[in-house]
Design a protein around this motif. Sequence first.
Motif, mmCIF file in Angstrom:
data_model
loop_
_atom_site.group_PDB
_atom_site.id
_atom_site.type_symbol
_atom_site.label_atom_id
_atom_site.label_comp_id
_atom_site.label_asym_id
_atom_site.label_seq_id
_atom_site.Cartn_x
_atom_site.Cartn_y
_atom_site.Cartn_z
ATOM 1 N N THR A 11 28.089 -33.798 71.505
ATOM 2 C CA THR A 11 27.833 -34.810 72.537
ATOM 3 C C THR A 11 29.007 -35.783 72.629
ATOM 4 N N LEU A 231 30.716 -38.607 63.263
ATOM 5 C CA LEU A 231 30.381 -39.375 64.473
ATOM 6 C C LEU A 231 29.490 -38.550 65.377
ATOM 7 N N THR A 232 28.306 -39.098 65.651
ATOM 8 C CA THR A 232 27.320 -38.326 66.389
ATOM 9 C C THR A 232 26.717 -39.176 67.506
ATOM 10 N N MET A 238 18.367 -41.498 60.295
ATOM 11 C CA MET A 238 17.202 -42.309 60.640
ATOM 12 C C MET A 238 15.980 -41.846 59.859
ATOM 13 N N THR A 240 13.362 -40.634 60.847
ATOM 14 C CA THR A 240 12.985 -39.299 61.295
ATOM 15 C C THR A 240 13.778 -38.993 62.555
ATOM 16 N N ASP A 241 13.605 -37.783 63.115
ATOM 17 C CA ASP A 241 14.362 -37.414 64.309
ATOM 18 C C ASP A 241 13.953 -38.310 65.480
ATOM 19 N N LYS A 268 18.816 -32.325 61.504
ATOM 20 C CA LYS A 268 20.012 -31.722 62.075
ATOM 21 C C LYS A 268 21.228 -32.656 62.000
HETATM 22 P P1 ADP Z 1 26.376 -33.449 66.655
HETATM 23 O O1 ADP Z 1 26.580 -32.602 67.854
HETATM 24 O O2 ADP Z 1 27.019 -34.802 66.744
HETATM 25 O O3 ADP Z 1 26.677 -32.729 65.383
HETATM 26 P P2 ADP Z 1 23.547 -32.931 66.260
HETATM 27 O O4 ADP Z 1 22.747 -32.729 67.494
HETATM 28 O O5 ADP Z 1 23.956 -31.751 65.453
HETATM 29 O O6 ADP Z 1 24.839 -33.805 66.669
HETATM 30 O O7 ADP Z 1 22.816 -33.955 65.277
HETATM 31 C C1 ADP Z 1 22.416 -35.242 65.771
HETATM 32 C C2 ADP Z 1 20.948 -35.179 66.142
HETATM 33 O O8 ADP Z 1 20.205 -34.979 64.942
HETATM 34 C C3 ADP Z 1 20.396 -36.455 66.710
HETATM 35 O O9 ADP Z 1 20.606 -36.552 68.106
HETATM 36 C C4 ADP Z 1 18.915 -36.356 66.337
HETATM 37 O O10 ADP Z 1 18.139 -35.881 67.414
HETATM 38 C C5 ADP Z 1 18.871 -35.287 65.253
HETATM 39 N N1 ADP Z 1 18.195 -35.753 64.025
HETATM 40 C C6 ADP Z 1 17.256 -35.051 63.352
HETATM 41 N N2 ADP Z 1 16.813 -35.728 62.289
HETATM 42 C C7 ADP Z 1 17.491 -36.893 62.265
HETATM 43 C C8 ADP Z 1 17.484 -38.019 61.386
HETATM 44 N N3 ADP Z 1 16.694 -38.098 60.308
HETATM 45 N N4 ADP Z 1 18.334 -39.034 61.668
HETATM 46 C C9 ADP Z 1 19.147 -38.976 62.725
HETATM 47 N N5 ADP Z 1 19.200 -37.938 63.601
HETATM 48 C C10 ADP Z 1 18.382 -36.903 63.375
#
Ligand code: ADP
Length: 319
Positions: A11, A231-232, A238, A240-241, A268
Amino acid sequence: MQTLVMKFGGTSVGKAEAIRQSADIVLAAKKDWPRVVVVVSAMSGVTDALLKGAHSAAAGDAATFRTIAADLRNKHFAALEALMPPGAQGQARAEVLTYLSEFEALCHAVNVLGEASARALDTISSLGERMSIHLLAAYLQSVGAKSEEVEASDLIITDAHYQSANPMSDLTRTATQARLNPLLDRDVIPVVTGFIGATQDGVITTLGRGGSDYSAAILAVALDADEVWILTDVDGVMTTDPRIVPGAQTLAELTYREISELAYYGAKVLHPKTIRPVIERGIALWVKNTFNPQHPGTQIVKDNGHTHGDIKAVTVIRG
Ligand code: ADP
Ligand code: ASP
Ligand code: MG
């Protein structure tokens, strides 16, 4: 000399505005860090699209991969056009076209054979990162920064376990230092493909889906880096998701063990293989938000003895 490895997820390079924000974070960090290495994922959705092209071709469909190639060309070109004047786009446009014709040729071969081997899938799915590095590097160059694209197949040497290849640490260390140190010594910011490596024979491998986090950790170890920033698109790790529970809260601090468990059990936000190499070397690890750079994010720390009995976060593996 202090070394920072920064990894930007899909993203964070998913469209022009995101690439600009990612570049701003890189340029700000370069003021504080003498050596900065950037690792990037494919633009969001691109790896899925490449794999869909391969699988549909294997299943006898000779048309879908061509539509996908056209869509991917438009996606990459639209970002370039929004980011820089036409005169600055030439090299990146040429690279994107080269890789998309490679994609079509590979899918054509898969279509004729009627099957996609794990090795072919790795070559095909590697193309997203091999295109995205050119967007970020070209933008950094267009704003006057010294930057160079690097394919991690020159750095991360793996076994031939396609689709979840394992890095060979000594060979990777030697290759990474040989290729990146001369750039870093000249103050150049390398923009490196996440997700991919190559066997000793030079055949492309991938580290598994979501593996760009792992790439950043592997390179950080190989360079004896001081910190890794993931960086995401959320403010850190967090409770949870946040896509499932909008009220999820950012955790300021988590131990390596806690984040390992979360990642292993499906969160993730960090690829599960990322943690071990960085703990073993005592490299500081942060998860931060490209779209909210003022937020400190989550720091991953050594066991601090304060965690027993607390429930920090909840994760889920679907199905
Ligand atoms: P990137 O493309 O930056 O690697 P990902 O989509 O792989 O991003 O990972 C980020 C996503 O992980 C967040 O948008 C969120 O929806 C998901 N996620 C799942 N569990 C958590 C968590 N405990 N804390 C933060 N994000 C989480
Ligand atoms: N682009 C790869 C994937 O989608 C790697 C990554 O994003 O970390 O799985
Ligand atoms: Mg990810």
